[in-house]
Design a protein around this motif. Structure first.
Motif, mmCIF file in Angstrom:
data_model
loop_
_atom_site.group_PDB
_atom_site.id
_atom_site.type_symbol
_atom_site.label_atom_id
_atom_site.label_comp_id
_atom_site.label_asym_id
_atom_site.label_seq_id
_atom_site.Cartn_x
_atom_site.Cartn_y
_atom_site.Cartn_z
ATOM 1 N N ASP A 158 -2.424 6.739 10.773
ATOM 2 C CA ASP A 158 -3.781 6.128 10.806
ATOM 3 C C ASP A 158 -4.131 5.817 12.320
ATOM 4 O O ASP A 158 -3.255 5.605 13.007
ATOM 5 N N GLY A 159 -5.471 5.999 12.295
ATOM 6 C CA GLY A 159 -5.945 5.909 13.809
ATOM 7 C C GLY A 159 -5.428 7.104 14.739
ATOM 8 O O GLY A 159 -6.011 6.937 15.820
ATOM 9 N N PHE A 188 -6.151 19.377 17.441
ATOM 10 C CA PHE A 188 -4.996 18.698 17.994
ATOM 11 C C PHE A 188 -4.857 17.216 17.248
ATOM 12 O O PHE A 188 -5.829 16.594 17.249
ATOM 13 N N VAL A 189 -3.720 16.873 17.269
ATOM 14 C CA VAL A 189 -3.586 15.585 16.741
ATOM 15 C C VAL A 189 -2.338 14.749 17.590
ATOM 16 O O VAL A 189 -1.333 15.469 18.296
ATOM 17 N N THR A 190 -2.267 13.541 17.966
ATOM 18 C CA THR A 190 -1.435 12.959 18.590
ATOM 19 C C THR A 190 -0.391 12.224 17.661
ATOM 20 O O THR A 190 -0.957 11.753 16.353
ATOM 21 N N LEU A 191 0.777 11.538 18.132
ATOM 22 C CA LEU A 191 1.639 10.827 17.231
ATOM 23 C C LEU A 191 1.813 9.509 17.648
ATOM 24 O O LEU A 191 1.614 9.032 18.987
ATOM 25 N N PRO A 192 1.969 8.569 16.894
ATOM 26 C CA PRO A 192 2.340 7.084 17.166
ATOM 27 C C PRO A 192 3.378 6.756 17.806
ATOM 28 O O PRO A 192 4.335 7.469 17.729
ATOM 29 N N ASP A 193 3.557 5.728 18.613
ATOM 30 C CA ASP A 193 4.556 5.448 19.630
ATOM 31 C C ASP A 193 5.315 4.341 18.450
ATOM 32 O O ASP A 193 5.476 3.108 18.929
ATOM 33 N N ALA A 194 5.901 4.861 17.395
ATOM 34 C CA ALA A 194 6.626 3.981 16.508
ATOM 35 C C ALA A 194 7.923 4.311 16.384
ATOM 36 O O ALA A 194 8.208 5.751 16.196
ATOM 37 N N PRO A 195 8.888 3.479 16.210
ATOM 38 C CA PRO A 195 10.308 4.085 15.760
ATOM 39 C C PRO A 195 10.446 4.897 14.657
ATOM 40 O O PRO A 195 9.880 4.582 13.693
ATOM 41 N N GLY A 196 11.371 5.940 14.624
ATOM 42 C CA GLY A 196 11.604 6.731 13.630
ATOM 43 C C GLY A 196 10.594 8.026 13.399
ATOM 44 O O GLY A 196 9.804 8.380 14.541
ATOM 45 N N VAL A 197 10.429 8.309 12.071
ATOM 46 C CA VAL A 197 9.306 9.386 11.572
ATOM 47 C C VAL A 197 7.888 9.005 12.017
ATOM 48 O O VAL A 197 7.067 9.455 12.289
ATOM 49 N N GLY A 198 7.620 7.349 11.741
ATOM 50 C CA GLY A 198 6.494 6.860 11.981
ATOM 51 C C GLY A 198 5.847 6.709 10.551
ATOM 52 O O GLY A 198 4.449 6.486 10.645
ATOM 53 N N PHE A 199 6.393 6.649 9.522
ATOM 54 C CA PHE A 199 5.677 6.421 8.307
ATOM 55 C C PHE A 199 5.092 5.078 8.113
ATOM 56 O O PHE A 199 4.327 4.916 7.305
ATOM 57 N N GLU A 200 5.593 4.240 8.764
ATOM 58 C CA GLU A 200 4.954 2.773 8.831
ATOM 59 C C GLU A 200 3.595 2.794 9.233
ATOM 60 O O GLU A 200 2.956 1.980 9.124
ATOM 61 N N ASP A 232 14.935 9.491 10.098
ATOM 62 C CA ASP A 232 14.293 8.274 10.289
ATOM 63 C C ASP A 232 15.291 7.234 10.572
ATOM 64 O O ASP A 232 14.554 6.374 11.536
ATOM 65 N N ALA A 233 16.343 6.891 10.027
ATOM 66 C CA ALA A 233 17.130 5.805 10.376
ATOM 67 C C ALA A 233 17.810 5.928 11.571
ATOM 68 O O ALA A 233 17.768 5.037 12.569
ATOM 69 N N VAL A 234 18.047 7.005 11.947
ATOM 70 C CA VAL A 234 18.773 7.491 13.293
ATOM 71 C C VAL A 234 17.727 6.829 14.325
ATOM 72 O O VAL A 234 18.347 6.260 15.507
ATOM 73 N N ALA A 235 16.565 7.484 14.393
ATOM 74 C CA ALA A 235 15.604 7.095 15.371
ATOM 75 C C ALA A 235 15.250 5.695 15.614
ATOM 76 O O ALA A 235 15.118 4.988 16.500
ATOM 77 N N LYS A 236 15.083 5.100 14.279
ATOM 78 C CA LYS A 236 14.845 3.510 14.217
ATOM 79 C C LYS A 236 16.185 2.672 14.856
ATOM 80 O O LYS A 236 15.727 1.875 15.465
ATOM 81 N N ILE A 237 17.355 3.182 14.606
ATOM 82 C CA ILE A 237 18.539 2.614 15.220
ATOM 83 C C ILE A 237 18.365 2.739 16.655
ATOM 84 O O ILE A 237 18.805 1.596 17.531
ATOM 85 N N GLU A 238 17.970 3.883 17.180
ATOM 86 C CA GLU A 238 17.764 3.907 18.655
ATOM 87 C C GLU A 238 16.511 3.299 19.181
ATOM 88 O O GLU A 238 16.176 3.320 20.325
ATOM 89 N N GLU A 239 15.673 2.976 18.180
ATOM 90 C CA GLU A 239 14.248 2.151 18.569
ATOM 91 C C GLU A 239 13.460 3.045 19.511
ATOM 92 O O GLU A 239 12.821 2.596 20.438
ATOM 93 N N VAL A 240 13.374 4.475 18.993
ATOM 94 C CA VAL A 240 12.473 5.373 19.577
ATOM 95 C C VAL A 240 11.885 6.132 18.477
ATOM 96 O O VAL A 240 12.305 6.501 17.545
ATOM 97 N N PRO A 241 10.739 6.687 18.764
ATOM 98 C CA PRO A 241 10.132 7.805 17.919
ATOM 99 C C PRO A 241 11.141 9.143 17.804
ATOM 100 O O PRO A 241 11.594 9.319 18.742
ATOM 101 N N LEU A 242 11.178 9.624 16.753
ATOM 102 C CA LEU A 242 11.956 10.710 16.355
ATOM 103 C C LEU A 242 11.385 11.875 17.417
ATOM 104 O O LEU A 242 12.541 12.553 17.800
ATOM 105 N N TYR A 243 10.279 12.142 17.718
ATOM 106 C CA TYR A 243 10.140 13.252 18.590
ATOM 107 C C TYR A 243 10.581 12.997 19.885
ATOM 108 O O TYR A 243 11.161 13.917 20.543
ATOM 109 N N GLN A 244 10.606 11.693 20.472
ATOM 110 C CA GLN A 244 11.338 11.498 21.623
ATOM 111 C C GLN A 244 12.772 11.685 21.735
ATOM 112 O O GLN A 244 13.460 12.131 22.610
#
Length: 386
Positions: free
Chosen positions: A354-355, A362-374, A120-132
């Protein structure tokens, strides 16, 4: 760049539900926060993690062994080759210093919990979602824009009859799920068959239903139950016997004609390898449910994916246990078949952002940095208490 603090807390996820083996009346989980000195949007980057349901909070070994080991390590030991971010692989090696091989026990859960927070921290430092990040650094650069999910439920509960079971499954269909899972093996066979037939009335066909024994059966019971359900042509028959009884799995595979699923209680690449070598699993039909949050984390999970590829299995055979956002990111970034979902239990850990509602399974993922817990408010509110 360094880790400046790590906090852990055990939180309850207890409920009145039960499966064929355990009840969840005293179940809990560990949540962790890994704080770095990296600043993004004016705040230090904090990575969050937790362990999946079904295993209790590993608070003791986290606090006594793994968190101190992490905080005592040199910051330079944790960095990637470019020195621009934390290296989950190097941190895994730090955590596993002075740990003997085998006898994995609850340490797999402790390391997996910290591993989630590190990613989660690594992806946030890169400022990208973890999946990307996973797709770019470890995959082919492409992601699955939407991920298949099924609704896991159908637990045994006091005063829960066929009518209540059917109502539960109708709720999941109304939420957008196309396939559901229910627990079996906790009551006599004849009663379970009535429960299965009741759910099939709701979901339309056996192909829309999985059944999960949670490891309860011996070989004779496993074959007898499989013979009784084979004409339903269920989506899968799950974790029929003890997870380390590869001979049971092999003998069942010889006689049960449809898909089998297992692996959620195998917590290392070696155990996963033995399953593939000796359990008679079929890479054309069967599913594997290894859960990174219970099995040393994503670093170990990627070793398992590499092993599967070497043995002729596809990542599309994998549907992780746990129903959490970490596995959803892995599914999207590394092209798994899908992910489990717990829409009705284990809150706030179950469910997704949420949202992002489930549509046609099927479900989509948020465009949020990290795992997306926020992006999942009730979960983030809990994690922030750290």
């Amino acid at each position: 760049m360094r880790i400046v603090d790590v906090q852990e807390k055990a939180v309850p996820i207890s409920s009145t539900i039960s499966n064929a083996f355990i009840d969840f009346s005293k179940m809990n989980a560990s949540i962790v926060a890994v704080k770095t000195d990296v600043i993004r949007d004016g705040k230090p980057v904090v990575g969050y993690g937790f362990n999946s349901n079904g295993r209790y909070a590993p608070s003791g070994i986290l606090r006594e062994r793994f968190i101190p080991r992490l905080l005592e390590a040199s910051p330079d030991e944790m960095l990637n080759e470019a020195g621009t971010n934390l290296s989950p692989e190097k941190i895994y090696d730090i955590l596993m210093q002075n740990e003997k091989p085998g006898g994995h026990g609850e340490r797999t859960v402790a390391v997996g919990t910290l591993d989630m927070a590190i990613w989660d921290a690594v992806a946030k430092i890169e400022e990208v979602p973890l999946y990307q990040l996973l797709a770019d650094q470890y995959g082919d650069g492409t992601i699955d824009e939407k991920v298949f999910v099924y609704a896991a439920g159908g637990y045994y509960m006091p005063d829960k009859g066929l009518s209540e079971l059917k109502d539960e499954m109708k709720t999941y269909l109304d939420m957008g799920y196309s396939k559901v899972k229910m627990k079996v093996g906790g009551v006599p066979l004849e009663e379970d068959l009535k429960r299965i037939e009741a759910v099939i009335e709701v979901v339309g066909s056996g192909d829309n239903l999985m059944v999960d024994v949670n490891g309860r059966f011996n070989l004779e019971e496993a074959i007898r139950f499989g013979e009784a359900i084979k004409d339903y042509k269920l989506f899968w028959y799950e974790e029929v016997g003890d997870p380390l009884d590869y001979k049971l799995q092999e003998e069942l595979s010889k006689v049960y004609p449809h898909a089998i699923a297992t692996g959620e209680n195998l917590f290392s690449v070696q155990d996963a390898t033995n399953l593939i070598r000796y359990a008679g699993m079929n890479p054309k039909t069967d599913f594997l449910q290894f859960d990174c949050a219970l099995s040393y984390g994503l670093v170990e999970y990627m070793k398992i994916l590499n092993m599967l590829d070497e043995h002729g299995w596809s990542s599309r055979n994998c549907i992780p246990h746990g129903g959490h956002q970490m596995s959803l990111n892995i599914a999207a970034g590394l092209h798994l078949y899908g992910n489990e979902s717990y829409p009705g239990v284990f809150q706030p850990f179950g469910g997704f952002a949420d949202g992002h509602s489930v549509e046609d399974g099927f479900v989509t993922l948020p465009d949020a940095p990290g795992v997306g817990f926020e992006a999942k408010n009730n979960l983030y509110d809990l994690l922030k208490t750290l």
